[in-house]
Design an enzyme around this catalytic site. Structure first.
Site, PDB file in Angstrom:
ATOM      1  N   GLY A 237      70.807  42.823 -33.631  1.00 34.78           N
ATOM      2  CA  GLY A 237      69.720  42.062 -33.506  1.00 34.78           C
ATOM      3  C   GLY A 237      69.721  40.661 -33.543  1.00 34.78           C
ATOM      4  O   GLY A 237      68.368  39.940 -33.031  1.00 34.78           O
ATOM      5  N   PRO A 273      75.999  44.026 -33.322  1.00 29.83           N
ATOM      6  CA  PRO A 273      75.718  43.445 -32.337  1.00 29.83           C
ATOM      7  C   PRO A 273      75.691  43.917 -30.766  1.00 29.83           C
ATOM      8  O   PRO A 273      77.041  44.254 -30.621  1.00 29.83           O
ATOM      9  CB  PRO A 273      76.168  41.817 -32.464  1.00 29.83           C
ATOM     10  CG  PRO A 273      77.784  42.309 -33.102  1.00 29.83           C
ATOM     11  CD  PRO A 273      77.399  43.704 -33.769  1.00 29.83           C
ATOM     12  N   ARG A 275      73.391  42.347 -27.826  1.00 35.75           N
ATOM     13  CA  ARG A 275      72.813  41.314 -27.167  1.00 35.75           C
ATOM     14  C   ARG A 275      73.483  40.172 -27.094  1.00 35.75           C
ATOM     15  O   ARG A 275      73.903  39.331 -26.280  1.00 35.75           O
ATOM     16  CB  ARG A 275      71.231  41.136 -27.307  1.00 35.75           C
ATOM     17  CG  ARG A 275      70.648  39.929 -26.503  1.00 35.75           C
ATOM     18  CD  ARG A 275      69.233  39.692 -27.169  1.00 35.75           C
ATOM     19  NE  ARG A 275      68.506  40.742 -27.495  1.00 35.75           N
ATOM     20  CZ  ARG A 275      67.745  41.560 -26.721  1.00 35.75           C
ATOM     21  NH1 ARG A 275      67.496  41.235 -25.303  1.00 35.75           N
ATOM     22  NH2 ARG A 275      67.066  42.523 -27.074  1.00 35.75           N
ATOM     23  N   ARG A 311      63.875  43.988 -18.028  1.00 38.50           N
ATOM     24  CA  ARG A 311      63.486  43.325 -19.140  1.00 38.50           C
ATOM     25  C   ARG A 311      61.935  42.441 -18.907  1.00 38.50           C
ATOM     26  O   ARG A 311      61.205  42.497 -19.787  1.00 38.50           O
ATOM     27  CB  ARG A 311      64.432  42.475 -19.742  1.00 38.50           C
ATOM     28  CG  ARG A 311      65.651  43.059 -20.274  1.00 38.50           C
ATOM     29  CD  ARG A 311      66.608  42.180 -20.994  1.00 38.50           C
ATOM     30  NE  ARG A 311      66.016  41.807 -22.143  1.00 38.50           N
ATOM     31  CZ  ARG A 311      65.342  40.549 -22.727  1.00 38.50           C
ATOM     32  NH1 ARG A 311      65.484  39.653 -21.557  1.00 38.50           N
ATOM     33  NH2 ARG A 311      64.957  40.376 -23.534  1.00 38.50           N
ATOM     34  N   TYR A 315      59.289  43.787 -21.032  1.00 35.24           N
ATOM     35  CA  TYR A 315      59.080  43.007 -22.478  1.00 35.24           C
ATOM     36  C   TYR A 315      58.395  41.614 -22.084  1.00 35.24           C
ATOM     37  O   TYR A 315      58.450  40.697 -23.076  1.00 35.24           O
ATOM     38  CB  TYR A 315      60.125  42.754 -22.950  1.00 35.24           C
ATOM     39  CG  TYR A 315      61.221  43.865 -23.349  1.00 35.24           C
ATOM     40  CD1 TYR A 315      60.795  45.155 -24.002  1.00 35.24           C
ATOM     41  CD2 TYR A 315      62.773  43.928 -23.243  1.00 35.24           C
ATOM     42  CE1 TYR A 315      61.722  45.944 -24.295  1.00 35.24           C
ATOM     43  CE2 TYR A 315      63.393  44.819 -23.197  1.00 35.24           C
ATOM     44  CZ  TYR A 315      63.092  45.913 -23.848  1.00 35.24           C
ATOM     45  OH  TYR A 315      63.925  46.897 -24.120  1.00 35.24           O
ATOM     46  N   CYS A 343      57.419  47.866  -5.018  1.00 38.66           N
ATOM     47  CA  CYS A 343      55.987  47.998  -4.851  1.00 38.66           C
ATOM     48  C   CYS A 343      55.343  48.333  -6.172  1.00 38.66           C
ATOM     49  O   CYS A 343      54.777  49.187  -6.278  1.00 38.66           O
ATOM     50  CB  CYS A 343      55.531  49.098  -4.021  1.00 38.66           C
ATOM     51  SG  CYS A 343      56.801  49.239  -2.424  1.00 38.66           S
ATOM     52  N   GLU A 344      55.578  47.277  -7.078  1.00 38.56           N
ATOM     53  CA  GLU A 344      54.849  47.090  -8.327  1.00 38.56           C
ATOM     54  C   GLU A 344      54.554  45.575  -8.639  1.00 38.56           C
ATOM     55  O   GLU A 344      55.315  45.009  -8.421  1.00 38.56           O
ATOM     56  CB  GLU A 344      55.812  47.715  -9.339  1.00 38.56           C
ATOM     57  CG  GLU A 344      56.048  49.009  -9.063  1.00 38.56           C
ATOM     58  CD  GLU A 344      55.164  50.110  -9.681  1.00 38.56           C
ATOM     59  OE1 GLU A 344      54.248  49.721 -10.652  1.00 38.56           O
ATOM     60  OE2 GLU A 344      55.456  51.205  -9.664  1.00 38.56           O
ATOM     61  N   TYR A 372      71.133  44.826 -21.720  1.00 33.45           N
ATOM     62  CA  TYR A 372      69.829  45.469 -21.417  1.00 33.45           C
ATOM     63  C   TYR A 372      69.458  45.170 -20.070  1.00 33.45           C
ATOM     64  O   TYR A 372      68.648  44.887 -19.838  1.00 33.45           O
ATOM     65  CB  TYR A 372      68.853  44.992 -22.395  1.00 33.45           C
ATOM     66  CG  TYR A 372      69.283  45.215 -23.813  1.00 33.45           C
ATOM     67  CD1 TYR A 372      69.452  46.711 -24.077  1.00 33.45           C
ATOM     68  CD2 TYR A 372      69.616  44.377 -24.511  1.00 33.45           C
ATOM     69  CE1 TYR A 372      69.932  46.694 -25.415  1.00 33.45           C
ATOM     70  CE2 TYR A 372      70.070  44.444 -26.080  1.00 33.45           C
ATOM     71  CZ  TYR A 372      70.362  45.904 -26.274  1.00 33.45           C
ATOM     72  OH  TYR A 372      70.556  45.939 -27.606  1.00 33.45           O
TER      73      TYR A 372
END
Ligand SMILES: *Cc1c(COP(=O)(O)O)cnc(C)c1O
Length: 418
Positions: A237, A273, A275, A311, A315, A343-344, A372
């Site tokens: 984290g 760990p 990230r 991401r 997020y 297309c978003e 990620y």
């Protein structure tokens, strides 16, 4: 690690322009040197502690990335049977694999036991019952750590917070004692550890302080009750600086804090760990397709999209975006919305970002995309899964190639009755 040389951006000793030209874009590029350095920095921070660093495979599961770390002796945190297989295939021994996750199937539990993983982090009583049955059928003892939900606010994005009582993860502190007592009476379960993981991208040490305190108190209490605990798994984290002015705690501070709490407990510490090891080691290299003016806005449209790097859409994550050709110091800046072609409307990497002038065909990197990133990629809009390259010094290798459209289509089957 990312540096301009003669006006061109390099990762290690490789010009990213070369990768863009030879492999095409979008493409993920990782620095093997950075991956290894980040692992070693954890080793340094935990020096003197009996510990095992288990890289969280879900952050980046490419075989070459795992092999890079396995060669240094890294352990691995797997959250599915697939990830256990990936770790084994990259050369990790079973005893360096921790198996975590809130919903493991019996097949996955069997795979973990057969691989002789060092610990299965369980998250509920029914899971312990299932695991006992599977272990019995294999005539094995299952080493478990129960994951406690300490009800601590990690002060991170709500979608990556995992240690609050309203999150699905772990078991409440109030039930821990009963669960260990119950587990210790099962014939094929060994209570060998305690685990927790309160969330991801933590940028403050305070939640860790609370978590370590809770974990150490519980650990001592459980040992006092006679459970033969050998390992304390404090999860992962630790955050990274996505923005230039982000100041997450240093590894030295994190290590010192951990040592402060576990000093008087004789056990092995596991950290997981993901990230922090993989994130800053990678970039997503992309080319600008078009620049167009909207109503009071400039849109820079990249050939990378949310299917390549989810991401920002998932997020609202911030990633630095940088020109591969070094802008001149006095180049004027403009505000851009930097978007992908999917297309978003969620397919947006940055809004109102102040950037040196962006032109069609410019190569750009989206930074800190090594964790990620690729693992969350999809083929939405039938965009081929993003390829990956791994750099070592002045050379790179393609470690996952871009599938052709034919390969993608040929995975589908038209039934004979159509
Ligand atoms: C996701 C996860 C990690 C890794 O988190 P990072 O923020 O990438 O360090 C570690 N342990 C568990 C149980 C996880 O779910």
């Amino acid at each position: 690690m990312l540096t301009y040389k003669n006006g061109d951006l390099y990762l290690e000793e490789v010009a990213l322009r070369r990768i863009g030209d030879e492999v095409g874009t979008p493409v993920y590029a990782y620095s093997s040197g950075a991956l290894k350095r980040h692992y070693q920095e954890f080793q340094t921070a935990l020096h003197g502690l009996d510990h095992m660093i288990c890289f969280a495979i879900k952050a980046n599961s490419n075989q070459a990335v795992l092999k890079c770390l396995a060669d240094l002796g890294s352990g691995f945190d797997a959250v599915s049977g697939g990830e256990i297989s990936r770790a084994l295939h990259a050369g990790a021994p079973g005893h360096k694999i921790v198996f975590a996750g809130v919903g493991k199937t019996k097949d996955e539990l069997r795979l973990a036991l057969e691989a002789e993983v060092c610990q299965i982090n369980v998250e509920s009583e029914p899971e312990i019952t299932s695991l006992n049955e599977v272990a019995q059928s294999l005539d094995l003892q299952a080493p478990i750590a129960v994951r406690v939900n300490p009800d601590i606010d990690a002060k991170t994005h709500e979608k990556i917070s995992t240690g609050k009582s309203e999150n699905k993860f772990g078991v409440p502190i109030s039930r821990i004692r009963d669960i260990y007592r119950h587990a210790s009476h099962l014939s094929h379960i060994k209570t060998t550890g305690l685990a927790l993981h309160i969330g991801s991208q933590l940028t403050d040490l305070a939640p860790y302080r609370d978590a370590f305190r809770t974990a150490c108190d519980l650990f001592k209490m459980l040992r006092g009750e006679g459970h033969p605990l050998k390992r304390l798994d404090v999860g992962g984290g630790l955050g990274i600086p996505y923005k230039s002015d982000d100041t997450p705690p240093s590894l030295a501070e994190y290590g010192a804090l951990l040592k402060e709490f576990v000093a008087d407990i004789d056990c092995q510490i596991i950290i997981e760990p993901g990230r922090h090891i993989a994130g800053p080691a990678g970039v997503l290299l992309t080319r600008v397709l078009y620049v167009k003016s909207g109503n009071g806005r400039e849109f820079a449209i990249l050939d990378a999209a949310m299917n390549d790097l989810l991401r920002p859409a998932l997020y609202d994550a911030y990633h630095r975006i940088t020109h591969v050709s070094q802008p001149s110091l006095n180049e004027k800046k403009r505000l851009y919305d930097i978007v992908g072609p999917v297309c978003e409307s969620a397919d947006t990497f940055a809004v109102h970002r102040s950037m040196p002038i962006i032109k069609p065909n410019d190569l750009m990197v989206i930074e800190a995309a090594g964790a990620y990133g690729s693992v969350m990629a999809s083929e939405y809009n039938t965009r081929p899964l993003t390829p990956e390259v791994l750099i070592q010094s002045d050379a790179y290798s393609i470690v996952r190639k871009r599938p052709s459209i034919d390969e993608i289509i040929s995975r589908d089957r038209i039934p004979s009755w159509l």
